[in-house]
Design an enzyme around this catalytic site. Sequence first.
Site, PDB file in Angstrom:
ATOM      1  N   ASP A  37      -0.308  -4.007   8.716  1.00  0.00           N
ATOM      2  CA  ASP A  37      -1.524  -3.541   8.833  1.00  0.00           C
ATOM      3  C   ASP A  37      -2.245  -5.129   9.044  1.00  0.00           C
ATOM      4  OD1 ASP A  37      -0.685  -1.159   8.415  1.00  0.00           O
ATOM      5  OD2 ASP A  37      -2.055  -0.570   6.626  1.00  0.00           O
TER       6      ASP A  37
ATOM      7  N   ASP B 226       0.985   4.187   1.602  1.00  0.00           N
ATOM      8  CA  ASP B 226       1.468   4.941   2.714  1.00  0.00           C
ATOM      9  C   ASP B 226       2.447   4.005   3.563  1.00  0.00           C
ATOM     10  OD1 ASP B 226      -0.349   2.969   3.290  1.00  0.00           O
ATOM     11  OD2 ASP B 226      -0.872   3.735   5.358  1.00  0.00           O
ATOM     12  N   HIS B 227       2.858   2.893   2.701  1.00  0.00           N
ATOM     13  CA  HIS B 227       3.915   2.110   3.382  1.00  0.00           C
ATOM     14  C   HIS B 227       5.301   1.974   2.396  1.00  0.00           C
ATOM     15  CE1 HIS B 227       1.827   0.365   6.634  1.00  0.00           C
ATOM     16  NE2 HIS B 227       0.789   0.814   6.195  1.00  0.00           N
TER      17      HIS B 227
ATOM     18  N   HIS C  56       0.689  -1.163   0.058  1.00  0.00           N
ATOM     19  CA  HIS C  56      -0.051   0.012   0.098  1.00  0.00           C
ATOM     20  C   HIS C  56       0.864   1.408   0.073  1.00  0.00           C
ATOM     21  CE1 HIS C  56      -4.092  -1.834   1.432  1.00  0.00           C
ATOM     22  NE2 HIS C  56      -4.033  -1.808   0.300  1.00  0.00           N
TER      23      HIS C  56
ATOM     24  N   HIS D 135       0.111   3.682  13.748  1.00  0.00           N
ATOM     25  CA  HIS D 135      -0.679   3.673  12.501  1.00  0.00           C
ATOM     26  C   HIS D 135      -2.136   4.256  12.825  1.00  0.00           C
ATOM     27  CE1 HIS D 135      -2.775   1.895   8.814  1.00  0.00           C
ATOM     28  NE2 HIS D 135      -1.591   1.930   8.229  1.00  0.00           N
TER      29      HIS D 135
ATOM     30  N   HIS E 122      -5.133  -8.701   6.013  1.00  0.00           N
ATOM     31  CA  HIS E 122      -5.180  -7.301   5.343  1.00  0.00           C
ATOM     32  C   HIS E 122      -5.850  -7.385   3.978  1.00  0.00           C
ATOM     33  CE1 HIS E 122      -4.705  -3.147   5.662  1.00  0.00           C
ATOM     34  NE2 HIS E 122      -3.818  -3.109   4.673  1.00  0.00           N
TER      35      HIS E 122
END
Length: 312
Positions: free
Chosen positions: A214, A67-68, A65, A272, A143
């Site tokens: 996550d 944001d990672h 993802h 997070h 996830h």
Amino acid sequence: MHIWFLGTGAGRPNKHRNVSSIALQLPEPCCDWWLFDAGEATQHQLMKTPLKLSKLTTIFVTHLHGDHIYGLPGLISTRSFDGGITPLRLIGPRGLRRYIETVFEISGTTLDYELQFIELDEEDGQLVFEDERFTVVASTLIHRVPCFGYRIVEQDQPGKLLVDKLMQLGVAAGPQYGLLKQGHDITLQNGTTIYANEVTAPALPGRIVTILGDTTPSPNALELSIGADLLVHEATFSEGMEEKAHLFGHSTTIEAASTASEAGASILVMTHFSGRYHNEDLPKLEEEAKRLFGGQTVAATDLKCIEIKRRE
């Protein structure tokens, strides 16, 4: 050993926190460090720490993802300008190599060092790294895309030599000290046997650090966390928002605390956080977790550094 929280937000950066990235600073004498995820602007956060990109040896990616991973290309490129010439390992889900190589091909980026990719299958308990100091095991989490958690186990270290006792026994400083330090018994010229376990302090226990990507609560998250000295667990939402959390593949504060408690972890660090929570809300989130988890509980803020101490 220290752990730095470079970004503690979920989804996108905001005024209070950057997106996901964690640095694990390994113990002396090597002083190298590992990076777990790199959301955008991770290298900007690094500039506010003593960590040097030239000392970065491995990047572990939990999932793909944005944001990672959006901070990876710039950070990897900058490492060349910061004197990084040794190979850099990138460990993460399949697709990681294609992502980096595509960005570099389109942008014409070249590096002064070698990238070594290790792409993971969706398996549980796979050994992804091992040297004389550490082993790292990865397992899948629950996830919306393939996602992994990592369990870092430090090898036990030999105890210190009891030098005063050795001098009393007539053992002169030299190569024999090294043999005893390594656990080998020695025999002196007069026939006296010196047993290593009698002239060394107890071994220093290795530390266990678990860093989860996550996830909603899962058996693998629990297994990776068993006996951890420090557990990093996402807590995107507060207690009572379990339905929303699970809809997007996340956990709440109380679920992070439940995993830490059942695993027997020593320290729980939650991260997070959804953008709905300001830093002023973090004490409340800590209190929610503390009602269930009896160990030390921390709601991480950006640039927070925690020392990971050895167990007695």
